[in-house]
Design a protein around this motif. Structure first.
Motif, PDB file in Angstrom:
ATOM      1  N   TYR A 141       0.576  -1.389  -0.313  1.00 27.43           N
ATOM      2  CA  TYR A 141       0.183  -0.147   0.201  1.00 27.43           C
ATOM      3  C   TYR A 141       0.684   0.983   0.373  1.00 27.43           C
ATOM      4  O   TYR A 141       1.252   2.186   1.115  1.00 27.43           O
ATOM      5  N   HIS A 142       1.062   1.952  -1.427  1.00 28.44           N
ATOM      6  CA  HIS A 142       1.562   2.931  -1.244  1.00 28.44           C
ATOM      7  C   HIS A 142       0.774   4.197  -0.714  1.00 28.44           C
ATOM      8  O   HIS A 142       0.363   4.285  -1.599  1.00 28.44           O
ATOM      9  N   ILE A 143       1.402   4.894   0.113  1.00 32.84           N
ATOM     10  CA  ILE A 143      -0.023   6.251   0.470  1.00 32.84           C
ATOM     11  C   ILE A 143       2.024   7.128   1.389  1.00 32.84           C
ATOM     12  O   ILE A 143       1.621   6.837   1.952  1.00 32.84           O
ATOM     13  N   PRO A 144       2.248   7.324   0.641  1.00 34.05           N
ATOM     14  CA  PRO A 144       3.293   8.335   1.066  1.00 34.05           C
ATOM     15  C   PRO A 144       3.077   9.898   1.949  1.00 34.05           C
ATOM     16  O   PRO A 144       3.877  10.530   2.766  1.00 34.05           O
ATOM     17  N   VAL A 145       2.113  10.436   1.524  1.00 32.13           N
ATOM     18  CA  VAL A 145       1.224  11.455   1.981  1.00 32.13           C
ATOM     19  C   VAL A 145       0.761  11.195   3.610  1.00 32.13           C
ATOM     20  O   VAL A 145       0.980  12.149   4.714  1.00 32.13           O
ATOM     21  N   LEU A 146       0.642   9.984   3.855  1.00 30.36           N
ATOM     22  CA  LEU A 146       0.720   9.319   5.267  1.00 30.36           C
ATOM     23  C   LEU A 146       1.454   8.529   5.624  1.00 30.36           C
ATOM     24  O   LEU A 146       1.880   9.045   6.909  1.00 30.36           O
ATOM     25  N   THR A 147       2.448   7.725   5.503  1.00 30.11           N
ATOM     26  CA  THR A 147       3.450   7.143   5.649  1.00 30.11           C
ATOM     27  C   THR A 147       4.875   8.480   5.762  1.00 30.11           C
ATOM     28  O   THR A 147       5.509   7.936   6.747  1.00 30.11           O
ATOM     29  N   GLY A 148       5.001   8.534   4.687  1.00 27.64           N
ATOM     30  CA  GLY A 148       6.069  10.158   4.425  1.00 27.64           C
ATOM     31  C   GLY A 148       8.089   8.344   4.197  1.00 27.64           C
ATOM     32  O   GLY A 148       8.614   9.231   4.068  1.00 27.64           O
ATOM     33  N   VAL A 149       7.192   7.435   3.685  1.00 30.79           N
ATOM     34  CA  VAL A 149       7.954   6.600   3.211  1.00 30.79           C
ATOM     35  C   VAL A 149       7.707   7.013   1.433  1.00 30.79           C
ATOM     36  O   VAL A 149       6.239   6.512   1.068  1.00 30.79           O
ATOM     37  N   ASN A 150       8.316   7.670   0.829  1.00 31.68           N
ATOM     38  CA  ASN A 150       8.010   7.996  -0.582  1.00 31.68           C
ATOM     39  C   ASN A 150       9.562   7.203  -1.769  1.00 31.68           C
ATOM     40  O   ASN A 150       9.785   8.229  -2.066  1.00 31.68           O
ATOM     41  N   VAL A 151       9.767   5.403  -1.589  1.00 30.97           N
ATOM     42  CA  VAL A 151      10.627   5.821  -2.542  1.00 30.97           C
ATOM     43  C   VAL A 151       9.809   5.386  -3.648  1.00 30.97           C
ATOM     44  O   VAL A 151       8.323   4.227  -3.975  1.00 30.97           O
ATOM     45  N   PRO A 152      10.366   4.705  -5.000  1.00 33.13           N
ATOM     46  CA  PRO A 152       9.340   4.451  -5.770  1.00 33.13           C
ATOM     47  C   PRO A 152       9.073   2.822  -6.329  1.00 33.13           C
ATOM     48  O   PRO A 152      10.013   2.059  -5.524  1.00 33.13           O
ATOM     49  N   MET A 153       7.533   3.070  -6.300  1.00 32.49           N
ATOM     50  CA  MET A 153       7.344   1.860  -6.347  1.00 32.49           C
ATOM     51  C   MET A 153       7.772   0.640  -8.133  1.00 32.49           C
ATOM     52  O   MET A 153       7.566  -0.088  -7.992  1.00 32.49           O
ATOM     53  N   TYR A 154       8.339   1.597  -8.773  1.00 34.13           N
ATOM     54  CA  TYR A 154       8.838   0.817  -9.743  1.00 34.13           C
ATOM     55  C   TYR A 154       9.948   0.247  -8.624  1.00 34.13           C
ATOM     56  O   TYR A 154      10.729  -1.362  -9.175  1.00 34.13           O
ATOM     57  N   ASP A 155      10.684   0.225  -8.171  1.00 30.10           N
ATOM     58  CA  ASP A 155      12.287   0.284  -7.582  1.00 30.10           C
ATOM     59  C   ASP A 155      12.110  -0.963  -6.662  1.00 30.10           C
ATOM     60  O   ASP A 155      12.215  -1.860  -6.098  1.00 30.10           O
ATOM     61  N   LEU A 156      10.272  -1.019  -6.048  1.00 27.02           N
ATOM     62  CA  LEU A 156      10.570  -2.026  -5.072  1.00 27.02           C
ATOM     63  C   LEU A 156       9.586  -3.306  -5.947  1.00 27.02           C
ATOM     64  O   LEU A 156      10.045  -3.969  -5.518  1.00 27.02           O
ATOM     65  N   LEU A 157       9.148  -2.866  -7.095  1.00 31.81           N
ATOM     66  CA  LEU A 157       8.551  -4.047  -7.880  1.00 31.81           C
ATOM     67  C   LEU A 157      10.264  -4.964  -7.878  1.00 31.81           C
ATOM     68  O   LEU A 157       9.831  -6.228  -7.803  1.00 31.81           O
ATOM     69  N   LYS A 158      10.909  -4.374  -8.468  1.00 29.02           N
ATOM     70  CA  LYS A 158      12.423  -4.661  -8.603  1.00 29.02           C
ATOM     71  C   LYS A 158      12.941  -5.512  -7.638  1.00 29.02           C
ATOM     72  O   LYS A 158      13.628  -6.526  -7.962  1.00 29.02           O
ATOM     73  N   ALA A 159      13.137  -4.703  -6.649  1.00 28.08           N
ATOM     74  CA  ALA A 159      13.496  -5.324  -5.783  1.00 28.08           C
ATOM     75  C   ALA A 159      12.802  -6.673  -4.812  1.00 28.08           C
ATOM     76  O   ALA A 159      13.054  -7.628  -4.345  1.00 28.08           O
ATOM     77  N   LEU A 160      11.596  -7.347  -5.382  1.00 25.07           N
ATOM     78  CA  LEU A 160      10.775  -8.002  -4.483  1.00 25.07           C
ATOM     79  C   LEU A 160      10.232  -9.251  -5.650  1.00 25.07           C
ATOM     80  O   LEU A 160      10.484 -10.571  -5.669  1.00 25.07           O
TER      81      LEU A 160
END
Length: 306
Positions: A141-160
């Motif tokens: 669940y990518h919601i950086p406005v609330l989590t403050g964690v804003n890594v590109p989801m493209y990078d997360l897909l590659k990492a997983l």
């Protein structure tokens, strides 16, 4: 695991409270029937709209069980449980519970107190939780406005990719269309990218979005299905008008206090789910009367869920 790409409107239901602020899961069966009647294809429960971060661990399980009890017979209605993120042990507990009661999927966001230092640490958190329920889809669940964690989801897909077989995709609640399109294209569209910004749906449709998760789908599903139909018919003038109607409706959330205003919209449709818990601000009775006048000026009856 074969990754299913969900389609249509997936509602983010509100937590049902009584007048004393206590959880009232007896409201959930009629809530589910209301969503089904309006063409909703699933529910993302215990998320931001569902006040998951304001519920106790046991309350979260109670909500999940209630949704399971009334939807597990319905193969066309997928229920996804938001796990939270700050305590991974609790997330694993909730994930196992969701699996045991037969729900469709779970969703994890970034830990938002001790935040992951980089995308590899975020991926490790996803893997830890995902491996606890190997037969169940896990969405980030990518919601950086609330989590403050804003890594590109493209990078997360590659990492997983290739490291967590049950990783299904992302609930994408952000406005980075470059990143979103890159995710949509990654590995020939391998992952399910659920759009999560109702006020930007038209832009996401242009990039190929087929499934969306949203809070305003609770009370304005016909508006969005008309928008999708206009887009599919290449009637972009009508599609833009309908998206603007969505924006005008959502602007009232800002005018009257934020996320809690969604429950006021539900009340206008005839469903009273109580108020939001502290620290969220709820509108006063006087404000609600003013709100109803503003809602009427939108011709809300023409596109509200019924």
């Amino acid at each position: 695991m074969k990754i299913e790409h969900l389609q249509g409107l997936i509602s983010a239901p509100f937590a049902p409270f009584n007048g004393n602020g206590k959880l009232d899961t007896n409201l959930i069966p009629s809530y589910y029937a209301f969503l089904k009647k309006n063409g909703i294809t699933g529910a993302f429960i215990n998320g931001s709209t569902g006040e998951g971060v304001s519920l106790t661990l046991e309350e979260k399980k109670e909500v999940a069980q209630a949704w399971a009890d009334c939807t597990n017979h319905d193969a066309d209605f997928k229920v996804m449980v938001f796990l939270g993120g700050t305590c991974l042990a609790d997330c694993i507990d909730l994930a196992k519970h969701a699996y045991e009661i037969g729900l469709y999927a779970v969703s994890l966001t970034a830990p938002f107190y001790f935040k992951p230092a980089n995308v590899d640490m975020l991926a490790q958190a996803c893997i830890m939780v995902g491996e606890s329920i190997p037969g169940m889809p896990l969405y980030y669940y990518h919601i950086p406005v609330l989590t403050g964690v804003n890594v590109p989801m493209y990078d997360l897909l590659k990492a997983l990719d290739g490291k967590l077989p049950n990783f299904a995709g992302v609930k994408y609640t952000h406005e980075d269309f470059m990143d979103y399109q890159s995710c949509m294209s990654y590995q020939n569209g391998k992952y399910d990218m659920l759009w999560g910004r109702d006020e930007n749906m038209l832009s996401a449709l242009v990039l190929g979005a087929k499934g969306s998760v949203g809070s305003t789908f609770n009370y304005a599903a016909p508006l969005y299905y008309d928008l999708i139909a206009a887009f599919n018919a290449n009637d972009l003038v009508k599609a833009r008008e309908l998206q603007q109607k969505s924006i005008d409706m959502i602007r009232l959330l800002g005018k009257y206090g934020g996320i809690s205003v969604g429950k006021a919209y539900m009340k206008v449709t005839g469903i009273d789910l109580g108020e939001f818990r502290l620290p969220v601000k709820n509108m006063s009775a006087e404000q609600f009367e003013s709100f109803k006048i503003d809602v009427e000026s939108l011709n809300f009856d023409d596109f509200k869920s019924k």
